[in-house]
Write an enzyme that holds these catalytic residues in place. Structure first.
Site, PDB file in Angstrom:
ATOM      1  CD  GLN A 140      -2.337  11.614   5.323  1.00 58.66           C
ATOM      2  OE1 GLN A 140      -1.142  11.746   5.177  1.00 58.66           O
ATOM      3  NE2 GLN A 140      -2.912  11.679   6.501  1.00 58.66           N
ATOM      4  N   GLY A 141      -4.554  12.112   0.771  1.00 56.87           N
ATOM      5  CA  GLY A 141      -4.676  13.422   0.130  1.00 56.87           C
ATOM      6  C   GLY A 141      -5.220  14.438   1.117  1.00 56.87           C
ATOM      7  CB  SER A 165      -0.635  18.383   2.486  1.00 55.33           C
ATOM      8  OG  SER A 165      -0.320  17.759   3.687  1.00 55.33           O
ATOM      9  CB  SER A 188       3.506   9.386   0.921  1.00 58.69           C
ATOM     10  OG  SER A 188       4.104  10.461   1.602  1.00 58.69           O
ATOM     11  CD  GLU A 228      -0.252  10.791   9.020  1.00 56.46           C
ATOM     12  OE1 GLU A 228      -1.349  11.369   9.017  1.00 56.46           O
ATOM     13  OE2 GLU A 228       0.643  11.011   8.193  1.00 56.46           O
TER      14      GLU A 228
END
Ligand SMILES: Cc1cc2nc3c(=O)[nH]c(=O)nc-3n(C[C@H](O)[C@H](O)[C@H](O)COP(=O)(O)OP(=O)(O)OC[C@H]3O[C@@H](n4cnc5c(N)ncnc54)[C@H](O)[C@@H]3O)c2cc1C
Length: 373
Positions: A121-122, A124, A156, A239
């Site tokens: 997941q990109g 932030s 992550s 999420e």
């Protein structure tokens, strides 16, 4: 919410339990938590077995009761959870299922279910965490591709991912929530650099990701151009609302182990500790009801913030209690499971949105309190 089980559901539980009893002894040894490539192989191997047995799509199943039964039984049996498949199975996949075109669903969902492809997941960035809408990674249209430049942080599993659910700014002149798009970016293309970051527990669970003129096909955009904020809200509702469901069940198992250890060591005689364990048992009982509620709701919306907020604090209290039971020797030995879990529990009130932000969401969108009061 109907909590009684039909005969078919009970039969499903029995078959799953029998399959787990046959399959778990055949699994390879659990890899070193610091070895992400080995963990990827282990987690995708488990997903492959679930796929062959017909259980792979349980998190996307239209039947929430089966999903809840699956969570209970896999945890009871001590089966692996999703691991490196967390993003693909629990929020990128469900987002594509809800918002993608038929072709996008056909391209991206089966490989996740088969354990062939792992997602990260990109979202932030160094200047866009809690204030996610201030993200600056740019995507400039060039023919049938976006040219993406910028950087992401705290990504992550980036070290072992094939795909990234990426938020980019496609219109820098629009109001900031309206100029964002949601892209599926392959991780193995030119211009993507992953630099692992070491966590408190000593593992490289997440990474910085640098993007230098990365070409992403326009066809990889999920949702309309500049409508990515709305798609992001769908991702975050999965999420926060359902992705942690399995971990709530795992915490209930840890709690039972803590009570057993307390009896064995005599710590049970301490009324303060007993009261703490009792309160945690009540808290995790409520959390499991919240999980049942969110899973039954499908896409849980802002209700997910309630679960995420309560769960992350309860998890920290659970492992603080475990640390007290282990005593000083436990604190020194990071290889002991409860010690490693305690270190990672510190991040739970930050990851997936900090507690302060969840409280703001609950205050404004559920309780209807005035913004900024
Ligand atoms: C273990 C872990 C895994 C992660 N994995 C991923 C991942 O895979 N992909 C990804 O994109 N991100 C990931 N993150 C990033 C995570 O989502 C961010 O760390 C989080 O959103 C907080 O952003 P920040 O770190 O920039 O802190 P900041 O936004 O700088 O916040 C600092 C502090 O200020 C508070 N604050 C800020 N604004 C407000 C406000 N308006 N009201 C009240 N308080 C406020 C915050 O709550 C916090 O306490 C991960 C983080 C962790 C810890």
């Amino acid at each position: 919410m109907d909590l009684t089980y039909t005969e078919a559901e009970q039969a499903y539980r029995g078959e799953l339990r029998a399959w787990l009893a046959r399959t778990l002894p055949t699994l390879p040894p659990v890899p070193d938590p610091a070895d992400w490539p080995a963990r990827r192989a282990y987690d995708t191997g488990w997903q492959r077995r679930l796929h062959e047995a017909g259980y792979a799509d349980v998190h996307w199943n239209a039947d929430p009761t089966r999903r809840l039964i699956f969570l209970e039984e896999t945890e009871l049996a001590g089966a692996p959870y999703v691991g490196a498949n967390f993003v693909g199975l629990l929020h990128a996949g469900p987002t594509i299922a809800a918002e993608g075109t038929a072709g996008q669903r056909e391209r991206w969902l089966p490989p996740v279910l088969r354990g062939d492809e792992v997602w990260c997941q990109g979202f932030s960035e160094p200047g866009a965490g809690s204030d996610l809408a201030s993200l600056r990674t740019r995507a400039v249209r060039d023919g049938d591709a976006y040219v993406v430049t910028g950087s992401k942080i705290w990504t992550s599993h980036a070290e072992v991912a094939d795909w990234c659910e990426l938020l980019v700014r496609t219109d820098p002149d629009a109001p900031r929530h309206r100029g964002i798009s949601w892209l599926a970016m392959p991780m193995d293309v030119s211009g993507v650099t992953v630099r692992p970051l070491r966590t408190l527990a000593g593992t490289t669970e997440f990474a910085e990701v640098f993007l230098d003129e990365v070409r992403v096909p326009v066809a990889n955009r999920v949702g309309a151009e500049n409508d990515g904020w709305r798609v992001t809200m769908v991702t975050l509702s999965f999420e926060r609302g359902t992705a942690f469901a399995g971990e709530v069940v795992a915490c209930r198992r840890t709690l039972r182990e803590l009570a057993r250890t307390a009896r064995e060591t005599g710590a049970w005689d301490d009324p303060v500790l007993r009261r703490r364990l009792g309160r945690l048992a009540a808290e995790f009982g409520v959390l499991w009801r919240l999980v049942q509620w969110n899973v039954s709701a499908g896409a849980p919306g802002v209700g997910g913030s309630v679960l995420k907020l309560r769960y992350s604090h309860a998890r920290q209290e659970l492992y603080d209690t475990a640390a007290e039971l282990l005593g000083p020797s436990g604190a020194l030995d990071a290889d002991r499971p409860w010690t490693a879990d305690r270190l990672s529990s510190l991040s739970y009130t930050i990851a997936a949105g900090t507690s302060q932000i969840q409280r703001n969401i609950v205050a404004e969108r559920i309780l209807g309190l005035p913004k900024g009061a």
